[in-house]
Design a protein around this motif. Structure first.
Motif, PDB file in Angstrom:
ATOM      1  N   SER A 158       0.847  -1.190   0.000  1.00 59.13           N
ATOM      2  CA  SER A 158       0.000   0.000   0.000  1.00 59.13           C
ATOM      3  C   SER A 158       0.882   1.239   0.000  1.00 59.13           C
ATOM      4  O   SER A 158       2.006   1.224   0.496  1.00 59.13           O
ATOM      5  CB  SER A 158      -0.937   0.002   1.206  1.00 59.13           C
ATOM      6  N   VAL A 159       0.347   2.294  -0.570  1.00 62.32           N
ATOM      7  CA  VAL A 159       1.083   3.549  -0.614  1.00 62.32           C
ATOM      8  C   VAL A 159       0.867   4.254   0.709  1.00 62.32           C
ATOM      9  O   VAL A 159      -0.257   4.304   1.211  1.00 62.32           O
ATOM     10  CB  VAL A 159       0.589   4.417  -1.783  1.00 62.32           C
ATOM     11  N   GLN A 160       1.952   4.774   1.277  1.00 60.63           N
ATOM     12  CA  GLN A 160       1.809   5.487   2.549  1.00 60.63           C
ATOM     13  C   GLN A 160       1.061   6.785   2.315  1.00 60.63           C
ATOM     14  O   GLN A 160       1.386   7.549   1.406  1.00 60.63           O
ATOM     15  CB  GLN A 160       3.182   5.794   3.148  1.00 60.63           C
ATOM     16  N   VAL A 219      -3.833   8.306  -2.337  1.00 61.60           N
ATOM     17  CA  VAL A 219      -3.562   6.892  -2.479  1.00 61.60           C
ATOM     18  C   VAL A 219      -4.507   6.214  -3.451  1.00 61.60           C
ATOM     19  O   VAL A 219      -4.125   5.318  -4.189  1.00 61.60           O
ATOM     20  CB  VAL A 219      -3.666   6.226  -1.094  1.00 61.60           C
ATOM     21  N   VAL A 232      -0.684   7.149  -7.354  1.00 63.94           N
ATOM     22  CA  VAL A 232      -0.160   5.815  -7.601  1.00 63.94           C
ATOM     23  C   VAL A 232      -1.232   4.776  -7.307  1.00 63.94           C
ATOM     24  O   VAL A 232      -1.923   4.866  -6.294  1.00 63.94           O
ATOM     25  CB  VAL A 232       1.066   5.545  -6.704  1.00 63.94           C
ATOM     26  N   PHE A 269       7.515   7.713  -3.917  1.00 65.14           N
ATOM     27  CA  PHE A 269       6.482   7.536  -2.891  1.00 65.14           C
ATOM     28  C   PHE A 269       6.889   6.442  -1.917  1.00 65.14           C
ATOM     29  O   PHE A 269       7.665   5.547  -2.251  1.00 65.14           O
ATOM     30  CB  PHE A 269       5.130   7.216  -3.533  1.00 65.14           C
ATOM     31  N   ASN A 270       6.371   6.569  -0.693  1.00 59.93           N
ATOM     32  CA  ASN A 270       6.620   5.544   0.317  1.00 59.93           C
ATOM     33  C   ASN A 270       5.599   4.429   0.158  1.00 59.93           C
ATOM     34  O   ASN A 270       4.418   4.684  -0.021  1.00 59.93           O
ATOM     35  CB  ASN A 270       6.500   6.139   1.720  1.00 59.93           C
ATOM     36  N   MET A 271       6.093   3.204   0.243  1.00 56.82           N
ATOM     37  CA  MET A 271       5.206   2.059   0.068  1.00 56.82           C
ATOM     38  C   MET A 271       5.363   1.131   1.269  1.00 56.82           C
ATOM     39  O   MET A 271       6.485   0.765   1.637  1.00 56.82           O
ATOM     40  CB  MET A 271       5.567   1.328  -1.222  1.00 56.82           C
TER      41      MET A 271
END
Ligand code: ZN
Ligand code: ZN
Ligand code: ZN
Ligand code: ZN
Lengths: 550, 181
Positions: free
Chosen positions: A388-390, A400, A417, A493-495
């Motif tokens: 999941s995208v943070q 998200v 994303v 992006f953070n995932m």
């Protein structure tokens, strides 16, 4: 720059969530997977910033002699055998005898040069042909050269000064350590079970009171100190620095009159010296080769060893090696080239012009790009993974969602994303010969652990998002990024990655686990970690409009 | 320009392996060793190699000029080097994969280090004892200390090859002390 995935270690942060990717602190919190460790005790990722490092041995990189730590100190961290470094090019020097005196004409065919060799001996560089006779260093015998060179080194003014300083403080140190022994034992001496003796000695040395230096311990000064600060004799240095006629001016004078750059010793040529040396190339002296050390690393929390090399200098193996790559799935990200898209039949969703350039020319504002994440399972058991995208902290809303509305200014990323929303399986790692036939190479039962396999939903929705491929212990999933029309900067992006695996921990209640009807068996565990995915930089719209947009 | 006719003059005491590429007018002196897979191309003018040289595998020696390319005695051309210098003196070492352009004349006792590129645009003569080394092709001048021992080693090296190479390689025979086809 090709797309990358780095893994988070939360040692720098107060909570476990990583900083947003656009902050500079982001790059300090994420690391390539191969640099990370994994502590089994703490069930946590550890990085080189948070582990504690210990020297587990010293050796000479040239002769591979393992040097005991007592000798390391006496020999001033350099090899005391016959290992020398060319001060000009840093190649290894060899000891050679002088040419026979009667044959200055090298061309006359000689009757063989004697095998023993004639004194004086000197150090010779096979690479740049520097030799120590150029700086008037020659030896009567080809043995014991290191000791002779160390004498040169130890006669350097800085070295002498340092020795004098140590001598000056010696009586005070001795007095204070004896008084310390008489008093209550210093804390560092009460051995912490995990501190090795060298570290303990070092920390006790540092914690020791130095008379004359302000005391740290708030003891009343009523004791009969053997070295009260008033007894401290003033130290006088051998050479008065800071006067008018010092080194500095001579250097300036020298620099004013250089004719060729090569007269000045380059920084790299002076770097390996123990003490400040002359700027003149003609003064460069041969160096004993500096020792290297092997280090082991410990978890900062539980003190368990994470990595420990074998003692032997020749060995490149490890006794203990808990690297994160053996615990976490490795993730590779790629922006497919046009051919890949054709093969997957995913092209229909996209206008043919824009995406073709995605891999090579960067990402264009206003376009949509598919990307793939290929995840490799290092475990001997299959795992279920959820991505999941943070969510960004400022507006905790829609960035998200897969079909997010066009992105607005503020601090939200200028792109959206989409990732597969449901969990997907990755088969167990196995050696290649363990696969009996092709079928084994392709996937496992999705519901092996009672997870719902819902990826079909994802596929139906959009062909680029979802599981694309499964083979052996690799699963390839697709994602998609929609880039805003006025977007700039990087698509980063953070995932959050969560994976569920079968725990090997022997649990006491075996009988409970034995019941097969439970869908969520108690031995299943979930581990989550953050990654940062960098897909590349956005090419602003106006620059590219003319030539690439259809 | 018209290529030179092949004419190989190989001294009877030279060791030239069968599997070498020779083109043009080439003279190879006594005791010189040419390893298999070496290339000597006299494209525009002849090449004359002196005595006691060692030319290793896949070394390339090319003469692009009309004048005779003269290579002196006891030079070592290491594996994969490429030399187009119009003149080479004595006791030089051209190290592995070094490249020397035709604008450079090499005197004697020079060392071109491994992988060094020597390609000045202006014509240049390397002084005796010039050493070129390192990734930036730095230069310095060798004191010459140790050259007698090095020469001695070079001769032993050549001697050993003269004994060993013929055991494992077919040799090109010189045309009876020197007259070409
Ligand atoms: Zn860390
Ligand atoms: Zn050593
Ligand atoms: Zn050197
Ligand atoms: Zn731990």
């Amino acid at each position: 720059m090709s797309p990358s995935v780095d893994y988070h270690c939360h040692c720098l942060a107060s909570n476990s969530a990583p900083p947003p990717p656009h902050l500079p602190s982001s790059s300090y919190s994420f690391h390539p997977l191969h640099e990370l460790f994994f502590c089994e005790e703490c069930d946590a990722v550890r990085c080189n910033r948070c582990v504690s490092v210990e020297v587990s041995g010293y050796y000479c990189p040239n002769c591979l002699f393992e040097v005991p730590s007592a000798s390391v100190r006496a020999e001033k961290n350099r090899c005391a055998r016959n290992c020398f470094m060319c001060p000009n090019c840093r190649n290894t020097l060899s000891v050679v005898p002088s040419d026979p005196p009667d044959m200055d004409d090298g061309r006359s065919p000689s009757a063989a040069v004697s095998a023993v060799g004639e004194p004086p001996f000197f150090l010779y560089c096979n690479h740049c042909r520097w030799d120590s006779a150029e700086v008037d260093i020659t030896f009567e015998k080809p043995t014991g050269l290191a000791a002779q060179l160390q004498k040169y080194e130890d006669s350097a003014p800085d070295s002498l000064e340092f020795e004098r300083l140590k001598e000056h403080f010696e009586p005070f140190l001795r007095a204070s350590s004896s008084s310390a022994l008489a008093g209550p034992p210093p804390t560092a001496h009460s051995h912490h079970p995990h501190v090795n003796p060298i570290t303990a000695a070092a920390s006790s040395a540092l914690a020791r009171d130095i008379p004359g230096v302000g005391k740290y311990t708030p003891h009343p000064r009523g004791r009969r100190d053997k070295g009260p600060r008033d007894d401290m004799v003033e130290y006088r240095s051998r050479v008065e620095v800071g006067g008018s006629s010092t080194m500095g001016e001579a250097d300036v004078e020298f620099m004013r009159h250089i004719e060729e750059v090569s007269e000045v010793a380059a920084l790299e040529q002076r770097w390996a010296n123990s003490w400040a040396t002359s700027l003149h190339t003609s003064d460069l002296k041969p160096l004993r080769i500096p020792l290297h050390s092997k280090k082991s690393k410990r978890c900062p929390t539980c003190r368990h060893i994470l990595i420990k090399p074998e003692q032997k200098a020749q060995s490149v193996r490890y006794k203990i090696k808990l690297v994160a790559a053996n615990y976490l799935p490795s993730i590779k990200v790629a922006l497919p080239q046009p051919m890949d898209l054709v093969r997957r039949g995913a092209q229909a969703a996209r206008p043919p012009g824009g995406e073709g350039n995605s891999g090579a020319n960067g990402l264009h504002a206003g376009d949509t790009y598919p990307f793939t994440l290929s995840l490799t399972n290092p475990l001997y058991d299959p795992i279920q993974v959820r991505l999941s995208v943070q969510r960004q902290i400022p507006p905790a809303s829609t960035t998200v969602a897969s079909d997010a509305a066009p992105v607005e200014k503020s601090r939200r990323p200028p792109f959206a994303v989409s990732l597969p929303s449901s969990a997907f399986p990755i088969a167990a790692f196995a050696e290649a010969w363990e696969y009996e036939d092709d079928e084994d190479m392709f996937g496992v039962d999705d519901d092996e652990f009672g997870f719902e396999a819902r990826e079909k939903e994802g596929k139906a929705k959009n062909k680029t998002v979802g599981v694309l491929e499964k083979r052996a212990n690799v699963t390839v999933v697709g994602g998609e990024v929609v880039i805003g029309k006025d977007a700039k900067g990087e698509v980063k992006f953070n995932m959050l990655v969560s994976y569920t695996y079968r725990s090997d921990d022997p649990l006491p209640e075996d009988d409970v686990r034995g019941t097969p009807s439970r869908t969520k068996a108690p031995e299943m565990k979930t581990f989550s970690f953050y990654t940062v995915v960098n897909l590349g930089s956005i090419v602003p719209r106006q620059e590219t409009k003319m030539d690439t947009d259809p | 320009m018209a290529p030179l006719r092949d004419k190989f003059t190989i001294h009877s005491k030279a060791v030239v392996c069968q599997d070498v590429e020779l083109k043009g007018d080439i003279t190879i002196g006594s005791g010189t060793i040419v390893h298999p897979k070496a290339t000597i191309f006299a494209i525009a003018g002849p090449i004359v190699i002196g005595t006691g040289c060692i030319i290793e595998e896949s070394a390339i020696i090319v003469n692009r000029r009309k004048e005779v390319m003269r290579i002196g005695d006891d030079n070592l051309f290491e594996i994969g080097c490429r030399v187009e210098s119009p003149t080479v003196g004595n006791f030089n070492t051209i190290s592995t994969r070094a490249r020397v352009h035709h604008t450079v004349r090499i005197s004697s006792y020079c060392v071109i280090g491994a992988g060094c590129l020597v390609v000045p645009t202006e014509d240049e003569v390397l002084d005796e004892y010039t050493v070129i080394y390192g990734p930036a092709a730095d230069r310095r001048t060798w004191s010459g200390r140790g050259k007698v021992q090095e020469a001695d080693l070079r001769r032993k090296h050549a001697e050993y090859l003269r004994e060993t190479l013929p055991k494992f390689n077919r040799l090109r025979r010189g045309e009876a002390h020197g007259h070409g086809a």
